[in-house]
Write an enzyme that holds these catalytic residues in place. Structure first.
Site, PDB file in Angstrom:
ATOM      1  N   ARG A 255       1.276  90.437 -24.304  1.00  0.00           N
ATOM      2  CA  ARG A 255       2.697  90.742 -24.107  1.00  0.00           C
ATOM      3  C   ARG A 255       3.288  91.651 -25.183  1.00  0.00           C
ATOM      4  NH1 ARG A 255       3.693  84.503 -23.821  1.00  0.00           N
ATOM      5  NH2 ARG A 255       1.815  84.761 -25.089  1.00  0.00           N
TER       6      ARG A 255
ATOM      7  N   ARG B 283      -5.939  87.637 -28.443  1.00  0.00           N
ATOM      8  CA  ARG B 283      -4.801  87.982 -27.576  1.00  0.00           C
ATOM      9  C   ARG B 283      -4.434  89.473 -27.692  1.00  0.00           C
ATOM     10  NH1 ARG B 283      -1.527  83.685 -25.046  1.00  0.00           N
ATOM     11  NH2 ARG B 283      -2.605  81.722 -25.448  1.00  0.00           N
TER      12      ARG B 283
ATOM     13  N   TYR C 283      -4.688  69.700 -21.958  1.00  0.00           N
ATOM     14  CA  TYR C 283      -3.809  70.198 -20.890  1.00  0.00           C
ATOM     15  C   TYR C 283      -4.008  69.390 -19.610  1.00  0.00           C
ATOM     16  CZ  TYR C 283      -2.915  74.190 -23.881  1.00  0.00           C
ATOM     17  OH  TYR C 283      -2.534  74.989 -24.934  1.00  0.00           O
TER      18      TYR C 283
ATOM     19  N   ARG D  26       1.395  93.456 -15.879  1.00  0.00           N
ATOM     20  CA  ARG D  26       1.708  92.052 -15.563  1.00  0.00           C
ATOM     21  C   ARG D  26       2.759  91.977 -14.483  1.00  0.00           C
ATOM     22  NH1 ARG D  26       2.988  87.713 -14.462  1.00  0.00           N
ATOM     23  NH2 ARG D  26       3.307  85.814 -15.697  1.00  0.00           N
TER      24      ARG D  26
ATOM     25  N   ASP E  21      -8.170  83.261 -19.127  1.00  0.00           N
ATOM     26  CA  ASP E  21      -7.494  82.212 -19.881  1.00  0.00           C
ATOM     27  C   ASP E  21      -8.384  80.982 -19.960  1.00  0.00           C
ATOM     28  OD1 ASP E  21      -4.543  81.720 -20.932  1.00  0.00           O
ATOM     29  OD2 ASP E  21      -5.379  79.853 -20.219  1.00  0.00           O
TER      30      ASP E  21
HETATM   31  O1  LIG Z   1       1.612  76.570 -25.537  1.00  0.00           O
HETATM   32  C1  LIG Z   1       0.629  76.157 -24.900  1.00  0.00           C
HETATM   33  O2  LIG Z   1      -0.014  75.162 -25.182  1.00  0.00           O
HETATM   34  C2  LIG Z   1       0.127  76.988 -23.701  1.00  0.00           C
HETATM   35  C3  LIG Z   1      -0.402  78.257 -24.220  1.00  0.00           C
HETATM   36  C4  LIG Z   1      -0.906  79.222 -23.157  1.00  0.00           C
HETATM   37  C5  LIG Z   1      -2.239  79.368 -22.709  1.00  0.00           C
HETATM   38  N1  LIG Z   1      -2.326  80.443 -21.918  1.00  0.00           N
HETATM   39  C6  LIG Z   1      -1.071  80.995 -21.795  1.00  0.00           C
HETATM   40  C7  LIG Z   1      -0.166  80.207 -22.540  1.00  0.00           C
HETATM   41  C8  LIG Z   1       1.310  80.434 -22.611  1.00  0.00           C
HETATM   42  C9  LIG Z   1       1.622  81.396 -23.717  1.00  0.00           C
HETATM   43  O3  LIG Z   1       0.684  81.862 -24.419  1.00  0.00           O
HETATM   44  O4  LIG Z   1       2.812  81.688 -23.876  1.00  0.00           O
HETATM   45  C10 LIG Z   1      -0.788  82.206 -20.999  1.00  0.00           C
HETATM   46  C11 LIG Z   1      -1.426  83.452 -21.504  1.00  0.00           C
HETATM   47  N2  LIG Z   1      -2.773  83.606 -21.722  1.00  0.00           N
HETATM   48  C12 LIG Z   1      -2.982  84.912 -22.065  1.00  0.00           C
HETATM   49  C13 LIG Z   1      -1.739  85.599 -22.105  1.00  0.00           C
HETATM   50  C14 LIG Z   1      -1.541  87.043 -22.506  1.00  0.00           C
HETATM   51  C15 LIG Z   1      -0.745  87.098 -23.820  1.00  0.00           C
HETATM   52  O5  LIG Z   1      -1.156  86.373 -24.766  1.00  0.00           O
HETATM   53  O6  LIG Z   1       0.303  87.746 -23.851  1.00  0.00           O
HETATM   54  C16 LIG Z   1      -0.762  84.673 -21.770  1.00  0.00           C
HETATM   55  C17 LIG Z   1       0.724  84.936 -21.580  1.00  0.00           C
HETATM   56  C18 LIG Z   1       0.801  85.356 -20.102  1.00  0.00           C
HETATM   57  C19 LIG Z   1       2.104  86.049 -19.757  1.00  0.00           C
HETATM   58  O7  LIG Z   1       3.136  85.376 -19.875  1.00  0.00           O
HETATM   59  O8  LIG Z   1       2.012  87.220 -19.360  1.00  0.00           O
HETATM   60  C20 LIG Z   1      -4.321  85.534 -22.198  1.00  0.00           C
HETATM   61  C21 LIG Z   1      -5.308  84.829 -23.030  1.00  0.00           C
HETATM   62  N3  LIG Z   1      -5.307  83.486 -23.298  1.00  0.00           N
HETATM   63  C22 LIG Z   1      -6.364  83.252 -24.122  1.00  0.00           C
HETATM   64  C23 LIG Z   1      -7.073  84.434 -24.345  1.00  0.00           C
HETATM   65  C24 LIG Z   1      -8.276  84.597 -25.269  1.00  0.00           C
HETATM   66  C25 LIG Z   1      -7.751  84.992 -26.657  1.00  0.00           C
HETATM   67  O9  LIG Z   1      -7.005  84.169 -27.255  1.00  0.00           O
HETATM   68  O10 LIG Z   1      -7.985  86.134 -27.061  1.00  0.00           O
HETATM   69  C26 LIG Z   1      -6.442  85.420 -23.614  1.00  0.00           C
HETATM   70  C27 LIG Z   1      -6.932  86.841 -23.409  1.00  0.00           C
HETATM   71  C28 LIG Z   1      -6.306  87.751 -24.401  1.00  0.00           C
HETATM   72  C29 LIG Z   1      -6.915  89.118 -24.336  1.00  0.00           C
HETATM   73  O11 LIG Z   1      -7.606  89.481 -23.345  1.00  0.00           O
HETATM   74  O12 LIG Z   1      -6.730  89.840 -25.329  1.00  0.00           O
HETATM   75  C30 LIG Z   1      -6.814  81.939 -24.585  1.00  0.00           C
HETATM   76  C31 LIG Z   1      -5.888  80.802 -24.536  1.00  0.00           C
HETATM   77  N4  LIG Z   1      -5.018  80.469 -23.515  1.00  0.00           N
HETATM   78  C32 LIG Z   1      -4.393  79.281 -23.871  1.00  0.00           C
HETATM   79  C33 LIG Z   1      -4.892  78.863 -25.101  1.00  0.00           C
HETATM   80  C34 LIG Z   1      -4.440  77.548 -25.755  1.00  0.00           C
HETATM   81  C35 LIG Z   1      -3.900  77.702 -27.117  1.00  0.00           C
HETATM   82  C36 LIG Z   1      -2.914  78.826 -27.304  1.00  0.00           C
HETATM   83  O13 LIG Z   1      -2.073  79.092 -26.440  1.00  0.00           O
HETATM   84  O14 LIG Z   1      -3.022  79.462 -28.351  1.00  0.00           O
HETATM   85  C37 LIG Z   1      -5.851  79.791 -25.507  1.00  0.00           C
HETATM   86  C38 LIG Z   1      -6.736  79.777 -26.716  1.00  0.00           C
HETATM   87  C39 LIG Z   1      -6.093  80.456 -27.885  1.00  0.00           C
HETATM   88  O15 LIG Z   1      -5.526  81.569 -27.707  1.00  0.00           O
HETATM   89  O16 LIG Z   1      -6.145  79.860 -28.962  1.00  0.00           O
HETATM   90  C40 LIG Z   1      -3.416  78.540 -23.030  1.00  0.00           C
END
Ligand SMILES: O=C(O)CCc1c2[nH]c(c1CC(=O)O)Cc1[nH]c(c(CC(=O)O)c1CCC(=O)O)Cc1[nH]c(c(CC(=O)O)c1CCC(=O)O)Cc1[nH]c(c(CCC(=O)O)c1CC(=O)O)C2
Length: 342
Positions: free
Chosen positions: A29, A25, A150, A38, A75
């Site tokens: 944010r 991540r 999900y 964003r 994502d």
């Molecule tokens: O709570 C939940 O179950 C939903 C989680 C959720 C997801 N995308 C989300 C959200 C909302 C949030 O993060 O607030 C929504 C999400 N995904 C992402 C962001 C950017 C950020 O974290 O601020 C956001 C927040 C978006 C925003 O509000 O601007 C981007 C993302 N998701 C992900 C990745 C790959 C990585 O983790 O590096 C990446 C790319 C990061 C990068 O390019 O540096 C992968 C992802 N998305 C997701 C998951 C599921 C588990 C988890 O959240 O940790 C996972 C896997 C993981 O990170 O473990 C689903």
């Protein structure tokens, strides 16, 4: 040229000191420049499907910290989105999907996904052109189990109970869903590799809620299927598998999935991590809250990992994604300390 990318070297089993690093991540944010982009991009998925914006946010942390890898800004939920599950990210409440009914599962098999995902593949192509030569580019997907949680529930849940229940009640239908997700994910990863990704990571972020038999059936087996499908098409593919919360089940995870490297969350004791490292590269595993705390908590966490794992093939990372509350100055301090620049 990939030979000079430190992360590729480590994925080939080499020990590099200080270890290369990136952070899950890292584009997100916690960075003001991410929040600015964003705000311009519209919805979160608009950002993921806009190559101009997705390239920009992917490069932001590289410009700031010169991480050894960029991770594609996308994502794990773009696969369900491509499968017409109507994925929406409401501000602050996490993703919402149309919950999957059992009779909707088998028709997923014939649904194409790559047209829908073509903007993400275009982002990969542009990133490879724009990144410094020494910076690796990582693609990724969610593991079938985590993505299924999900799709079944229609949103994130504390311990994935709706999906655990469904899997017990409808094992055949659930196995079919995991198979379909493995096939679509493998197709998506091959396209990312062909577009320029040096390696890909498979995120099984919710593997930690599974019992022994379920971990084998729902976490290991589908990830092995992705690895086999990808390697059948791209034998040289480098793959990192990350099963968050898997604990002792990680002992057989590398061999069970066929992944080159395994990601470790911060609950994995460093003694076990060192054992796992004897079989190949490991990645992790700093508690993301140490980055929020900063100071001694940050420094002690980094030093413990470098002491335990720094003499073997290690990609330094967090044990899960960086959180929005992290101070960018603490990330700079982390990078300096890992690289011995303090
Ligand atoms: O709570 C939940 O179950 C939903 C989680 C959720 C997801 N995308 C989300 C959200 C909302 C949030 O993060 O607030 C929504 C999400 N995904 C992402 C962001 C950017 C950020 O974290 O601020 C956001 C927040 C978006 C925003 O509000 O601007 C981007 C993302 N998701 C992900 C990745 C790959 C990585 O983790 O590096 C990446 C790319 C990061 C990068 O390019 O540096 C992968 C992802 N998305 C997701 C998951 C599921 C588990 C988890 O959240 O940790 C996972 C896997 C993981 O990170 O473990 C689903």
């Amino acid at each position: 040229m990939t030979g000079t990318r430190k992360i590729v070297e480590v994925l080939n089993g080499k020990t590099i000191s200080p270890p290369p690093l990136w952070l899950m991540r890292q584009a997100g944010r916690y960075l003001p420049e991410y929040r600015q982009t964003r705000a311009k991009a519209g919805s979160f998925l608009d950002l993921c499907y806009s190559p101009d914006h997705a390239v920009e946010v992917t490069l932001q942390p590289i410009r700031r910290y010169a991480f050894d890898a960029a991770i594609l800004f996308s994502d794990i939920l773009v696969i369900p989105d491509a499968l017409k599950r109507e994925v929406r990210f409401d501000e602050g409440t996490g993703p919402r999907l149309r919950p999957l009914e059992i009779d909707e599962i088998r028709p997923l098999a014939s649904m194409p996904v790559m047209d829908h995902l073509s903007p993400v593949i275009e982002t990969v192509r542009r990133l490879r052109r724009e990144l410094p030569q020494e910076t690796a580019l990582l693609g990724f997907c969610g593991a079938p189990w985590t993505v299924a949680t999900y799709m079944i529930a229609g949103h994130g849940t504390p311990d994935q109970a709706p999906t655990r229940f469904f899997a017990y009640k409808e094992p055949k239908a659930f196995a079919a869903l995991l198979d379909i997700l493995a096939e679509k994910s493998a197709e998506y990863l091959v396209a990312q590799l062909d577009a320029g990704a040096d390696a890909v990571q498979i995120f099984d972020s919710w593997a930690g809620v599974l019992g022994e038999a379920e971990f084998a059936a729902y976490a290991v087996k589908p990830v092995r299927r992705i690895v086999d499908l990808v390697r059948a098409q791209r034998p040289q593919a480098k793959i990192i598998a990350f099963a968050k919360g898997a604990g002792l089940f990680l002992k057989d995870y590398r061999q069970g999935t066929g992944a080159d490297a395994i990601g470790l969350d911060w609950t994995i004791p460093l003694s076990l991590a060192a054992e796992l490292q004897k079989d190949g590269p490991v990645q992790g595993n700093l508690d993301p809250q140490r980055v929020v705390a900063g100071g001694a908590a940050l420094n002690e966490g980094i030093d413990a990992i470098l002491d335990a794992l720094g003499n073997g093939p290690l990609i330094f990372n967090l044990g899960h994604g960086i959180t929005p509350q992290a101070d960018p100055a603490n990330v700079a301090a982390l990078v300096r300390r890992v690289r011995g620049q303090v």
